[in-house]
Design a protein around this motif. Structure first.
Motif, PDB file in Angstrom:
ATOM      1  N   LEU A 112      17.716 -10.111 -66.406  1.00  0.00           N
ATOM      2  CA  LEU A 112      17.296  -9.875 -67.588  1.00  0.00           C
ATOM      3  C   LEU A 112      18.199  -8.473 -68.186  1.00  0.00           C
ATOM      4  O   LEU A 112      17.936  -7.093 -67.490  1.00  0.00           O
ATOM      5  CB  LEU A 112      15.795  -9.861 -67.817  1.00  0.00           C
ATOM      6  CG  LEU A 112      15.026  -9.326 -69.255  1.00  0.00           C
ATOM      7  CD1 LEU A 112      15.994 -10.910 -69.635  1.00  0.00           C
ATOM      8  CD2 LEU A 112      13.961  -9.863 -68.702  1.00  0.00           C
ATOM      9  N   THR A 113      18.783  -8.327 -69.060  1.00  0.00           N
ATOM     10  CA  THR A 113      19.228  -7.278 -70.165  1.00  0.00           C
ATOM     11  C   THR A 113      18.681  -7.536 -71.449  1.00  0.00           C
ATOM     12  O   THR A 113      18.867  -8.515 -72.380  1.00  0.00           O
ATOM     13  CB  THR A 113      20.215  -7.549 -70.345  1.00  0.00           C
ATOM     14  OG1 THR A 113      21.114  -7.133 -69.514  1.00  0.00           O
ATOM     15  CG2 THR A 113      20.954  -6.301 -71.104  1.00  0.00           C
ATOM     16  N   VAL A 114      17.730  -6.604 -71.954  1.00  0.00           N
ATOM     17  CA  VAL A 114      16.811  -6.660 -73.569  1.00  0.00           C
ATOM     18  C   VAL A 114      17.791  -5.563 -74.247  1.00  0.00           C
ATOM     19  O   VAL A 114      17.783  -4.262 -73.601  1.00  0.00           O
ATOM     20  CB  VAL A 114      15.447  -6.509 -72.959  1.00  0.00           C
ATOM     21  CG1 VAL A 114      14.780  -6.382 -74.258  1.00  0.00           C
ATOM     22  CG2 VAL A 114      15.155  -6.867 -71.980  1.00  0.00           C
ATOM     23  N   THR A 115      17.829  -5.358 -75.136  1.00  0.00           N
ATOM     24  CA  THR A 115      18.754  -4.954 -76.423  1.00  0.00           C
ATOM     25  C   THR A 115      18.088  -5.361 -77.117  1.00  0.00           C
ATOM     26  O   THR A 115      17.920  -5.772 -78.304  1.00  0.00           O
ATOM     27  CB  THR A 115      20.052  -5.229 -76.532  1.00  0.00           C
ATOM     28  OG1 THR A 115      20.883  -5.101 -75.290  1.00  0.00           O
ATOM     29  CG2 THR A 115      20.627  -4.390 -77.631  1.00  0.00           C
ATOM     30  N   GLY A 116      17.865  -4.374 -78.248  1.00  0.00           N
ATOM     31  CA  GLY A 116      17.823  -4.038 -79.584  1.00  0.00           C
ATOM     32  C   GLY A 116      18.371  -2.790 -80.730  1.00  0.00           C
ATOM     33  O   GLY A 116      18.719  -2.245 -79.709  1.00  0.00           O
ATOM     34  N   GLY A 117      18.607  -3.410 -81.762  1.00  0.00           N
ATOM     35  CA  GLY A 117      18.891  -2.345 -82.644  1.00  0.00           C
ATOM     36  C   GLY A 117      20.651  -3.002 -83.236  1.00  0.00           C
ATOM     37  O   GLY A 117      20.246  -4.127 -83.703  1.00  0.00           O
ATOM     38  N   TYR A 118      21.361  -2.142 -83.233  1.00  0.00           N
ATOM     39  CA  TYR A 118      22.555  -3.428 -83.650  1.00  0.00           C
ATOM     40  C   TYR A 118      23.634  -3.364 -82.773  1.00  0.00           C
ATOM     41  O   TYR A 118      23.913  -2.557 -81.876  1.00  0.00           O
ATOM     42  CB  TYR A 118      22.919  -1.540 -84.526  1.00  0.00           C
ATOM     43  CG  TYR A 118      22.596  -1.238 -86.139  1.00  0.00           C
ATOM     44  CD1 TYR A 118      23.323  -1.814 -86.755  1.00  0.00           C
ATOM     45  CD2 TYR A 118      21.294  -0.718 -85.660  1.00  0.00           C
ATOM     46  CE1 TYR A 118      22.622  -1.020 -87.986  1.00  0.00           C
ATOM     47  CE2 TYR A 118      21.563   0.301 -86.496  1.00  0.00           C
ATOM     48  CZ  TYR A 118      21.748  -0.047 -87.581  1.00  0.00           C
ATOM     49  OH  TYR A 118      20.937  -0.173 -89.159  1.00  0.00           O
ATOM     50  N   ILE A 119      23.649  -4.780 -82.738  1.00  0.00           N
ATOM     51  CA  ILE A 119      24.059  -5.416 -81.158  1.00  0.00           C
ATOM     52  C   ILE A 119      25.158  -6.183 -81.654  1.00  0.00           C
ATOM     53  O   ILE A 119      25.393  -6.950 -82.951  1.00  0.00           O
ATOM     54  CB  ILE A 119      22.632  -7.065 -81.434  1.00  0.00           C
ATOM     55  CG1 ILE A 119      21.736  -6.367 -80.674  1.00  0.00           C
ATOM     56  CG2 ILE A 119      23.656  -7.827 -80.435  1.00  0.00           C
ATOM     57  CD1 ILE A 119      20.866  -7.112 -80.912  1.00  0.00           C
TER      58      ILE A 119
END
Length: 535
Positions: free
Chosen positions: A107-114
């Motif tokens: 699992l990879t979780v990203t927050g912000g500008y994608i």
């Protein structure tokens, strides 16, 4: 004293954390110095009349440690002409940032500008193109989960970036992709779903526009638009086939008559290739009908684009041919292209290409026949060819009544390797046409000392100006427009990861395209300098 001790302790702790990870980044700056030249219409706006200079810069920083990735980018614009070539833009701030964590390698979780895309980008693509100042990052959250070694799913939600702010509508999407061996073949299937919801401010603007139209053209707009795509790549030996089909529900879009209409859309794209030693052939096809993917129908030109339309026409690097590069059409387009490469030996290769683009109503947009041959010897590289072109300037460059451009452009490129590090290259092009500006001749001489120095000088000369009214420099009946020279003197220096360039430029107005996305740019006169570095 106690507060100072706490600060020192925190700083020591942070330094230990950062010491365990890696920090990298890059820097880019463009500088423009505007020199007024009314003879080529590089004048009449604040950049040439008042400000005289401008720049834009980007500083990226990345930190990685134990599955964490932290990214931030500072954007700065000082009297920049990048967003609007005739107006100055000034501002500085955080252009993008994101925090990403990989958990258990699944699992990879990203927050912000994608920055990401679905399939080829036909349904959704959040990407950056600094040459055209496209930066439509998704500002929100994204989760990627690897279900098995052969199946991955991801979901995202957020709003699209607009300079230092965001567009109001909300974007949500889900994407699943596979990776399987099937007999002697290999398949990469995928499916994507996208939902865009208008905010109230955007909806109010749409409603006002609809109410201003004739009663017979009015309709009730929808807040939500849903779009779907299905795609697959098949590889069997020397054969490969990519195919994608996308559909979107009905919504308000800007039609060809610049009125809002309520229509669904669809698009299909495919490319088929076969290659083995000595020969390669590729076919590309695309059909698009009302497949407008934007944050809202209120956005035009390069603003608010949710996707990237794959292109069929080849992007030509030659200076004269690049003037007539067709942009992808999202309202009505039927395009097909075919490439053939033949290499009978290790020294000679021959490439031919045919591209034909029309509207769905069979209105001619673009037609190209292209061929080139490349021959390499010990110290010489010889390249030559010709392009025969038909280009709908009325549609692509939005010039009502402009006739179709018919052009024939032969070219030659000669490189002589003086030593292993030194080379000299000469390039010649001639475009014969009676439309637009008329005929052109282009010549370039370039000297390289690898890996550090490159110096070149070129001239683009309007050798036979068109005297008709479709010439942008048209003065009046019986008066031949001035045959201008457009000089370019360029120098670059590279040392390790650092590159510096400076050029004196006179550039004719025209269409600037990157990856099939195009915009009109006025003439330029002055000095351009760039600095790029990575660390």
């Amino acid at each position: 004293m106690r507060k100072l001790s706490i600060v020192v302790l925190l700083l020591s702790f942070n330094c230990q954390i950062f010491a365990q990870g890696t920090i990298s980044g890059d820097f880019m700056m463009n500088m423009n110095f505007f020199q007024r030249d009314s003879s080529i219409k590089a004048s009449g706006n604040p950049l040439y009349d008042n400000y005289l200079s401008g720049n834009e810069g980007w500083l990226d920083l990345r930190y990685s440690n134990n599955g964490f990735t932290i990214f931030t980018r500072i954007d700065g614009f000082d009297n920049s002409n990048l967003y609007n070539p005739t107006q100055a833009m000034t501002g500085v701030g955080i252009g993008a940032w994101s925090v990403s964590k990989e958990i258990n390698k699944d699992l990879t979780v990203t927050g912000g500008y994608i920055y990401d895309q679905i399939g080829s980008g036909l349904l959704f693509r959040a990407y950056e193109d600094r040459g055209l100042l496209i930066d439509n990052a998704l500002v929100g959250f994204e989760l990627k989960y690897k279900l098995t070694d052969n199946l991955m799913v991801k979901g995202f939600s957020g709003q699209q970036k607009y300079l230092f702010s965001k567009y109001g509508p909300v974007i949500k999407g889900v994407n699943a992709e596979g990776d399987f061996n099937v007999g002697k073949g290999h398949v990469l299937p995928g499916i994507g779903i996208l939902n865009r919801t208008l905010d109230q401010t955007s909806m109010n603007t749409v409603v006002d526009a609809i109410n201003s139209q004739d009663l017979s053209t009015r309709f009730v707009p929808m807040y939500n638009m849903y779009a779907y795509t299905l795609y697959n790549t098949l590889t069997i030996g020397s054969f490969s086939w990519y195919v994608e089909g996308a559909y979107k529900t009905h919504e308000a879009i800007v039609g060809l008559d610049n009125l809002l209409v309520d229509k669904p859309g669809n698009s299909q794209f495919t490319t088929i290739g076969y290659a083995k030693k000595g020969i390669a052939v590729n076919f590309t096809g695309k059909r698009t009908e009302n497949f407008v993917m934007r944050t809202s129908p209120n956005e035009i030109l390069l603003n608010g684009m949710l996707n990237w339309q794959p292109i069929v026409a080849r992007i030509r690097p030659q200076r004269l041919m690049s003037r007539y590069t067709p942009a992808s059409q999202d309202i009505s387009e039927m395009a097909e292209g075919m490439d053939l490469l033949i290499a009978p030996n290790d020294f000679l290769s021959i490439t031919t290409n045919y591209t034909h683009i029309t509207t769905l109503d069979n209105i001619e947009l673009y037609n190209e026949i292209y061929g080139e041959a490349n021959y390499q010897m010990d110290s010489w590289v010889l390249e030559g060819g010709c392009q025969i072109l038909d280009y709908n300037r009325e549609l692509y460059q939005v010039h009502p009544g402009a006739p179709m451009v018919h052009a024939i452009t032969p070219f030659a490129d000669i490189t002589y390797k003086i030593t292993k590090k030194k080379s000299i290259r000469a390039e010649f092009q001639y475009m014969s046409t009676q439309q637009d500006y008329g005929s052109w001749v282009f010549a370039l001489l370039e000297y390289n000392i690898a890996p550090k120095w490159s110096v070149s000088a070129s001239d683009m000369y309007n050798i036979a100006p068109n005297s008709n009214s479709d010439n942008p420099n048209y003065v009046g009946p019986g008066i031949t427009p001035k045959a201008n020279h457009y000089y370019n003197v360029f120098t670059s220096y590279t040392k390790g990861p650092h590159r510096f360039t400076i050029a004196y430029v006179k550039q004719v107005d025209g269409i600037n395209c990157t990856g099939g996305v195009c915009r009109y740019e006025p003439a330029f006169s002055g000095v351009k300098a760039t600095i790029t570095s990575s660390f």
